[in-house]
Scaffold this motif. Structure first.
Motif, PDB file in Angstrom:
ATOM      1  N   ASP A 399       0.862  -1.222  -0.056  1.00  0.00           N
ATOM      2  CA  ASP A 399      -0.201   0.157  -0.098  1.00  0.00           C
ATOM      3  C   ASP A 399       0.841   1.476   0.125  1.00  0.00           C
ATOM      4  OD1 ASP A 399      -2.477  -1.121  -0.203  1.00  0.00           O
ATOM      5  OD2 ASP A 399      -2.912  -1.382   2.104  1.00  0.00           O
ATOM      6  N   GLY A 400       2.027   1.163   0.355  1.00  0.00           N
ATOM      7  CA  GLY A 400       3.298   2.326   0.199  1.00  0.00           C
ATOM      8  C   GLY A 400       2.883   3.508   1.308  1.00  0.00           C
ATOM      9  N   PRO A 401       3.598   4.608   0.891  1.00  0.00           N
ATOM     10  CA  PRO A 401       3.620   5.481   2.005  1.00  0.00           C
ATOM     11  C   PRO A 401       2.448   6.135   2.154  1.00  0.00           C
ATOM     12  CG  PRO A 401       4.130   6.347  -0.142  1.00  0.00           C
ATOM     13  CD  PRO A 401       4.065   4.983  -0.494  1.00  0.00           C
ATOM     14  N   THR A 402       1.148   6.067   1.607  1.00  0.00           N
ATOM     15  CA  THR A 402       0.058   6.564   2.183  1.00  0.00           C
ATOM     16  C   THR A 402      -0.430   5.866   3.499  1.00  0.00           C
ATOM     17  OG1 THR A 402      -1.201   5.072   0.678  1.00  0.00           O
ATOM     18  CG2 THR A 402      -0.678   7.495  -0.112  1.00  0.00           C
ATOM     19  N   HIS A 403      -0.221   4.731   3.331  1.00  0.00           N
ATOM     20  CA  HIS A 403      -0.702   3.901   4.461  1.00  0.00           C
ATOM     21  C   HIS A 403       0.354   3.612   5.534  1.00  0.00           C
ATOM     22  CE1 HIS A 403      -3.992   3.566   1.845  1.00  0.00           C
ATOM     23  NE2 HIS A 403      -4.774   2.494   2.730  1.00  0.00           N
ATOM     24  N   ALA A 404       1.490   4.207   5.550  1.00  0.00           N
ATOM     25  CA  ALA A 404       2.559   3.746   6.326  1.00  0.00           C
ATOM     26  C   ALA A 404       2.180   4.543   7.838  1.00  0.00           C
ATOM     27  CB  ALA A 404       3.923   4.121   5.971  1.00  0.00           C
ATOM     28  N   GLY A 405       2.389   3.573   8.723  1.00  0.00           N
ATOM     29  CA  GLY A 405       1.900   4.413  10.175  1.00  0.00           C
ATOM     30  C   GLY A 405       3.423   4.851  10.809  1.00  0.00           C
ATOM     31  N   ALA A 406       3.979   6.022  10.331  1.00  0.00           N
ATOM     32  CA  ALA A 406       5.195   6.713  10.371  1.00  0.00           C
ATOM     33  C   ALA A 406       5.206   7.757  11.547  1.00  0.00           C
ATOM     34  CB  ALA A 406       5.822   7.263   9.279  1.00  0.00           C
ATOM     35  N   PHE A 407       4.028   8.211  11.762  1.00  0.00           N
ATOM     36  CA  PHE A 407       4.042   9.672  12.620  1.00  0.00           C
ATOM     37  C   PHE A 407       3.195   9.481  13.966  1.00  0.00           C
ATOM     38  CE2 PHE A 407       3.920  10.560   8.114  1.00  0.00           C
ATOM     39  CZ  PHE A 407       5.308  11.114   7.829  1.00  0.00           C
TER      40      PHE A 407
END
Length: 629
Positions: A399-407
Motif C-alpha cells: 500500500d506504500g507511503p499513504t498507508h505507512a504508520g510513520a508519525f
C-alpha cells in the motif's frame, strides 16, 4: 443494461487503446465490447498481482464512459481513495506496466501525480475528492480557463465529514463541478449510518424523492442511474459535459465486483485480494507461522471485555481490518462502526470515556492522523482515558507511503498526559491491552504492526505493565540497543552479528515512549560506551524524546555516544516490508553498523570508558578510528 457486454478472452479492442483518445473513435457497440475486455484484463492482472479487485470491477463501465466523454487530462478526473483506479490506469497508457502494480519500482496501487498526467490528484485516504475538485474548479475559473472537473466518490467516502464540508462550500460557490456518487453499499466493510439509509430511500423513490440531501446542499441532483448501463452513462455524461451552471451530483448504482461471481457474492472478501485462481476465485493462502497482531489484539480485548462490561470498541469503517468485527461477534451492542469518520470516532470515544466507559478506539496509524485535533482538544486536554489501539504501525508494504504508520509516536508522545506504548511481540501486545484496560489516569495508546506475529507464546491472560518501565532482554557491557516496537527482533539479530566481532551488547525493550523509563536510560548511558535507539517511526519520535531527556539531565557529556535510528525523512515507495525496512536502514545489519560507529571490541572498551570518565580525550579519537574502519 442497455447493451449486453460479453467478456471475451481476447482483447482486440483494448489492444488498440494507447490513450483515452482512442476510445472516442469507437462506436457504442465497440465501447461495450471494450468494457468486457477491460473487465477481463483487470481480473487477469489482479489475479497475478493481488490488490483492490472488487472496487475496480465495479467501475468498469463508468471508467469507459468517463474517458469517452471527457477529455482528460485537460478535463480533470479525480478518483476518491482511488482503490478503484486500475481500469483508469489501463486506459491511460499504463497497461504494459500493470503487472508491476504495488511492487517495488512499479505502479502505485492508487492515483499518483508523479506517475501520470492523467492522475491530477493523488489519493489513498478517503473523502478528499470534492475538496480537491473544488480547488481545481476555482483555479480554472480564476485563470480564465475552460475544462471540466469530475470527482468520483463512493457512498462510504461520502459519509465522512470532509465530504460534507466540501459539498457545503461547493454548493455556496455555485461553480461548475461534477460529482459522481458511486453507490454500491460498500466501502471496505458494508456502509453504515444515516446516509446509507437516505440513499436507500432515494433508490426506492428514484427522482421522485423531494428535497433530497444533495439538492439541499445546492447540487443539481441526477439519478439514481444504473452504473453498469453504458448507454445510459454515455448519454447522461454527455449531457453533463454540455451543461452550464453550478455543481451537479450524478448518483450511480453499481455492484462491487460486478461481472465476476466470487467477488459479487463476497464483496468484502474481494475488496483487497491476494493473487488468486480466476476460474474458482480461490486466493493464494500465505502460510502464517503465527497469528496476526490484529487477531491477537481482538482476542485480548474480548478477554478483557468478558470481565469488564464498561469496555467498548470503536472503529471507523475498518471493522475487519482492526479486528473489531471479532469483538462485535461476541459483544454486538458494545462494538461501534462509525463509518469513515475518524474525527467523530475519537470525540465519540471521548464522550464515552467522560461517561465512565472504557472505549478502545481501534484505528490504523495512518488514518488516525485525520483526527489529530480531536485527539488534542477532546481527549488529551481533558485527560480522558480513551484507549487508542493503533494498527499498521510502521511500514506496511504494497500500500506504500499513504498507508505507512510513520508519525503516531511523534504526534501522540508529545501531548501532555499521554501514555504511549509499542508492542515488541504479540505477547507484549496482550499485556498492553490489559494495561490499557486498567489505565484510568488519562489517554493511553499502544501501537503494533501489520501482519503475523513472531511466534512468541501467548500468555493465558494479560499482565499489567508498570507504567513507564522498560525491560532488559539481553545483558551486555559495551553497546546498548534500545528498541521501541517490533524492531526488537532485529536488535537481537544485530547483537548476534556484533558478538561475532567481539562486541558485548545489551538489548533493551523500551515498551514506553511516554513516560520514558528514566532509570533504564541512566543505566544504559552510564554503563555503556554506545547507545542506539531504534524505532519504526519518524524523526522527532522516541529517539528525540530520549535525547531531550538526556540533554536536560546533563547526560550528553560524551561518555556514551548516542545514535537514533528512525524512518528516514522521506516517504518510502511501496515494496515488500522487508525491502522497505532495508531502504529505511532499520534491519539488523544497519543497526549493527550504527553501533560500530561508537564502539570498539570489548577487549579494550573498559579501559576506554574509564579514561573517558577521567576527562581524557579518548572518545573522539575512538569514534574517528571506528568510522574509518
Amino acid at each position: 443494461m442497455g447493451l449486453s457486454c460479453a467478456n471475451d478472452v481476447a482483447t482486440p479492442l483494448l489492444d488498440q487503446v494507447k490513450s483515452p483518445d482512442d476510445l472516442k473513435r469507437m462506436d457504442r457497440n465497440a465501447l461495450c465490447r471494450l468494457a468486457g475486455e477491460l473487465r477481463d484484463e483487470t481480473l487477469r492482472i489482479v489475479s497475478e498481482t493481488g490488490g483492490h479487485l472488487g472496487s475496480s470491477l465495479g467501475v468498469i463501465e463508468l471508467t469507459v464512459a468517463l474517458h469517452t466523454i471527457f477529455d482528460a487530462p485537460k478535463d480533470t478526473i479525480i478518483w476518491d481513495v482511488s482503490h478503484q483506479c486500475y481500469p483508469h490506469k489501463i486506459l491511460t497508457g499504463r497497461r504494459e506496466r500493470m503487472r508491476s502494480l504495488r511492487k517495488k519500482n512499479g505502479l502505485s496501487g492508487f492515483t499518483r501525480r508523479l506517475e501520470s498526467a492523467f492522475d491530477p490528484f493523488g489519493a489513498a485516504h478517503s473523502s478528499t475528492s470534492i475538496s480537491a475538485g473544488l480547488g481545481f474548479a476555482t483555479a480554472r475559473d480564476l485563470k480564465g480557463e475552460d475544462g471540466h472537473v469530475v470527482c468520483i466518490i463512493g457512498d462510504g467516502a461520502m459519509s465522512a465529514g470532509m465530504a460534507f464540508e466540501a459539498m457545503n462550500n461547493a454548493g455556496m460557490s455555485n461553480r461548475p463541478l461534477i460529482v459522481i456518487l458511486n453507490d454500491n453499499d460498500m466501502s471496505i466493510s458494508p456502509s453504515t449510518g444515516a446516509l446509507t439509509n437516505h440513499l436507500a430511500e432515494i433508490r426506492k423513490g428514484a427522482e421522485a424523492v423531494a428535497g433530497n440531501l444533495f439538492s439541499n446542499f445546492g447540487f443539481d441532483y441526477r439519478g439514481p442511474l444504473d452504473g453498469h448501463d453504458l448507454d445510459a452513462l454515455l448519454a447522461v455524461l454527455g449531457e453533463l459535459k454540455s451543461r452550464t451552471g453550478g455543481p451537479v451530483l450524478l448518483h450511480v448504482r453499481t455492484r462491487k465486483g460486478a461481472g465476476y461471481g466470487p467477488a459479487e457474492q463476497a464483496a468484502d472478501k474481494y475488496h483487497g485480494v491476494n493473487p488468486f485462481e480466476v476460474t474458482t476465485g480461490i486466493q493464494q493462502k500465505i502460510q502464517a507461522k503465527a497469528p496476526s497482531y490484529t487477531k491477537v489484539f481482538a482476542d485480548a480485548l474480548i478477554a478483557e471485555a468478558k470481565v469488564d462490561n464498561r469496555i467498548v470498541a470503536i472503529t471507523a469503517a475498518m471493522a475487519s481490518g482492526t479486528g473489531v468485527d471479532r469483538f462485535a461477534a461476541t459483544f454486538p451492542e458494545r462494538a461501534f462502526d462509525v463509518g469513515i469518520a475518524e474525527q467523530h470516532a475519537v470525540t465519540f470515544a471521548a464522550g464515552l470515556a467522560a461517561s465512565g466507559m472504557k472505549p478502545f478506539c481501534a484505528i490504523y496509524s495512518t488514518f488516525l492522523q485525520r483526527a489529530f485535533d480531536q485527539i488534542v482538544h477532546d481527549v488529551a486536554l481533558q485527560q480522558l482515558p480513551v484507549r487508542f489501539a493503533i494498527d499498521r504501525a510502521g511500514l506496511v508494504g504494497a500500500d506504500g507511503p499513504t498507508h505507512a504508520g510513520a508519525f503516531d509516536i511523534l504526534y501522540l508522545a508529545n501531548l501532555p498526559g499521554f501514555t504511549v506504548m509499542a508492542a515488541s511481540d504479540e505477547a507484549e501486545l496482550v499485556h498492553m491491552v490489559a494495561t490499557a484496560a486498567a489505565h484510568d489516569q488519562g489517554p493511553i495508546a499502544f501501537r503494533f504492526p501489520r501482519g503475523e506475529g513472531t511466534g512468541t507464546p501467548l500468555p493465558a491472560q494479560g499482565e499489567l505493565l508498570p507504567i513507564g518501565k522498560g525491560r532488559i532482554v539481553e545483558q551486555g557491557s559495551q553497546i546498548a540497543l534500545l528498541s521501541f516496537g517490533t524492531r526488537l527482533g532485529e536488535c537481537l539479530k544485530a547483537r548476534r552479528l556484533l558478538a561475532l566481532e567481539g562486541y558485548s551488547v545489551t538489548v533493551a525493550d523500551a515498551r514506553f515512549a511516554k513516560p520514558l523509563d528514566t532509570a533504564l536510560l541512566a543505566d544504559l548511558v552510564e554503563n555503556h560506551v554506545m547507545l542506539v535507539t531504534v524505532e519504526e517511526g519518524s524523526t522527532g519520535g522516541f529517539g528525540a524524546l530520549v535525547l531531550h531527556h538526556l540533554a536536560n539531565r546533563g547526560m550528553l557529556d560524551g561518555r556514551c555516544a548516542i545514535r537514533t535510528l528512525t524512518l528516514p525523512d522521506t516517504f518510502i515507495a511501496q515494496a515488500s516490508p522487508e525491502d522497505m525496512y532495508e531502504e529505511a536502514k532499520l534491519t539488523a545489519r544497519h543497526i549493527a553498523a550504527a553501533a560500530r560507529t561508537g564502539a570498539i571490541p570489548v577487549r579494550t572498551s573498559a579501559d576506554l570508558r574509564r579514561s573517558a570518565r577521567a576527562g581524557q580525550q579518548e572518545l573522539p579519537a575512538r569514534l574517528h578510528r571506528a568510522e574509518d574502519r
